[in-house]
Design an enzyme around this catalytic site. Sequence first.
Site, PDB file in Angstrom:
ATOM      1  N   HIS A 232      -5.113  65.288   6.949  1.00  0.00           N
ATOM      2  CA  HIS A 232      -5.034  65.856   5.455  1.00  0.00           C
ATOM      3  C   HIS A 232      -5.577  65.366   4.736  1.00  0.00           C
ATOM      4  O   HIS A 232      -5.622  65.849   3.443  1.00  0.00           O
ATOM      5  CB  HIS A 232      -4.215  66.487   5.385  1.00  0.00           C
ATOM      6  CG  HIS A 232      -3.103  67.791   5.999  1.00  0.00           C
ATOM      7  ND1 HIS A 232      -3.934  68.911   5.870  1.00  0.00           N
ATOM      8  CD2 HIS A 232      -3.236  67.491   7.118  1.00  0.00           C
ATOM      9  CE1 HIS A 232      -3.349  69.723   7.016  1.00  0.00           C
ATOM     10  NE2 HIS A 232      -2.168  68.540   7.861  1.00  0.00           N
ATOM     11  N   ASP A 294       2.184  64.950   7.815  1.00  0.00           N
ATOM     12  CA  ASP A 294       2.944  66.237   8.605  1.00  0.00           C
ATOM     13  C   ASP A 294       0.912  66.710   9.781  1.00  0.00           C
ATOM     14  O   ASP A 294      -0.034  65.581   9.083  1.00  0.00           O
ATOM     15  CB  ASP A 294       2.276  67.323   7.961  1.00  0.00           C
ATOM     16  CG  ASP A 294       1.542  67.544   6.986  1.00  0.00           C
ATOM     17  OD1 ASP A 294       1.515  66.575   6.325  1.00  0.00           O
ATOM     18  OD2 ASP A 294       0.748  68.949   7.243  1.00  0.00           O
ATOM     19  N   GLU A 295       1.370  66.397  10.489  1.00  0.00           N
ATOM     20  CA  GLU A 295      -0.071  67.165  11.653  1.00  0.00           C
ATOM     21  C   GLU A 295      -0.668  65.914  11.862  1.00  0.00           C
ATOM     22  O   GLU A 295      -2.398  66.413  12.198  1.00  0.00           O
ATOM     23  CB  GLU A 295      -0.792  67.962  11.112  1.00  0.00           C
ATOM     24  CG  GLU A 295       0.489  69.662  10.448  1.00  0.00           C
ATOM     25  CD  GLU A 295      -0.254  70.405  10.802  1.00  0.00           C
ATOM     26  OE1 GLU A 295       0.068  71.564  10.555  1.00  0.00           O
ATOM     27  OE2 GLU A 295      -0.562  70.553   9.166  1.00  0.00           O
ATOM     28  N   ALA A 296      -0.534  65.001  11.932  1.00  0.00           N
ATOM     29  CA  ALA A 296      -1.713  63.674  11.639  1.00  0.00           C
ATOM     30  C   ALA A 296      -2.274  63.280  13.240  1.00  0.00           C
ATOM     31  O   ALA A 296      -2.040  62.698  13.923  1.00  0.00           O
ATOM     32  CB  ALA A 296      -0.481  62.350  10.939  1.00  0.00           C
ATOM     33  N   ASP A 297      -2.427  64.776  13.452  1.00  0.00           N
ATOM     34  CA  ASP A 297      -3.095  64.759  15.233  1.00  0.00           C
ATOM     35  C   ASP A 297      -3.665  63.578  15.026  1.00  0.00           C
ATOM     36  O   ASP A 297      -4.986  63.590  16.471  1.00  0.00           O
ATOM     37  CB  ASP A 297      -3.905  65.924  15.654  1.00  0.00           C
ATOM     38  CG  ASP A 297      -2.578  66.911  15.750  1.00  0.00           C
ATOM     39  OD1 ASP A 297      -1.756  66.505  15.185  1.00  0.00           O
ATOM     40  OD2 ASP A 297      -2.305  68.124  15.559  1.00  0.00           O
TER      41      ASP A 297
END
Length: 452
Positions: A232, A294-297
């Site tokens: 992000h 979060d969501e550290a894809d």
Amino acid sequence: MREPTTELGDVIPAPAEVWPDPAADFTVHSGTAVRTTSATAAVGEALAAAIRAATGYRIPVSQTAGSIAFTVGTGPPESYTLEVGPTEVTIAASDAAGAFAAVQTLRQLLPLTGQGDATIPGGRIVDRPRFGYRGVLLDVARHFFTSDEVKAYIDAIAPFKINHLHLHLTDDQGWRLEIKSWPELTSVSGGRGTGVGGAGAGFYTQEEYADLVSYAAARFVTIVPEIDMPGHVNAAQVAYPELTAEGAARPRTDAAVGYSSLVVGRPETYVFVEDVLREVAALTPGPYLHIGGDEADATPPADYRTFITKVLPLVARYGKRPIGWYEIAAVDLPESAVPQFWRIEAASDGVARAAANGNKVIMSPADRVYLDMKYDVDSRPGLDWAGYVEVRRAYDWDPADRLPGVGEDALLGVEAALWSETLRSLTDVQTMTFPRLPAVAEVAWSARERRD
Ligand code: TNX
């Protein structure tokens, strides 16, 4: 004389104990005054203002005389006993926060506005919170909200005894807090054309942010700033291309997630991170600093663990307690760290392990408390990835039953979340917040057996 407009128990969130006594109604008349204490001077003023609005009377405040009287000094944090009798109203609070909570209760027992005598229903309320952390997240990154709008939001949440406002200050689409050592974060990524669809421009100067923090504190709301990383971060990388692996980033205003990452193996990354954390910590008197996570894809899992393991102690170095989205529980957390569960799944090994190690957890399951979810198929705005969240869904669950291995004692509290990808205005914010936030506030404040 007006009849009471409410019954003693008509309060959200439901108080711990309510003992109505219809023979003991108290009538506010033109000579009614408030007697406060030095610890509750401002709270006494706030109560007087509410009574003035309800009656049009003068309602003087002093520390010497008044039939509506505060005392402080006994009981668990934020607790109070409110005793309404025919000649006197007494508020015996544990502390200033308990007195403030009592005033929120009293406000709900009075007419909002009016002229002439007003009646407060008689009896006794004994009240205390179930959880000390009762929060709501406002995403000011996907769509910026001005400090006046955030103040209006604080005014709207505090009456329901919400005591933490988590500001999601940074994301792929925008960076919303001035950082003096990295000025282009906001000069490049805080202005025009940022936000989802390019429609949410703006940022807070450090002075504006400090002013927001004190506005919130005066309403017993602690600001929890979030700097989301290692994912992000596209807006930061647009401002400072040296934070990318490729040496360049292009601005993006779509709502995709999981495509950006700080470069974990590069020392300069931690210069940036530490500068930002130091400035944010210095601006933030509250105990918490949220590091996202979060969501550290776009961050390989081993890199993710390296990064979180390095960054958690930096938060502590600047005197703050780290909160991170539940993904941070992939590492061995220091005891002060707080994972925040946001998923819809019925279990989380990482969060259960953290709880077993003594970490406190914030509960924010998306299928219950994500205020950006649509109420139903007809709702506008809103998302629906976690399903529809009707008021009943937001209310009819218990945080201590949500995850195996994460019971009452493991919980710091409950936080609702209002992400702003689909929001365009304060009206949108209000539409999504009410009436669901009062439902969540009751989940967080009221004893389980007091809910129905
Ligand atoms: C998931 S919840 C996100 C956010 C989105 C949100 C939309 C979480 C920690 N991350 O990036 O805004 O869903 O509902």
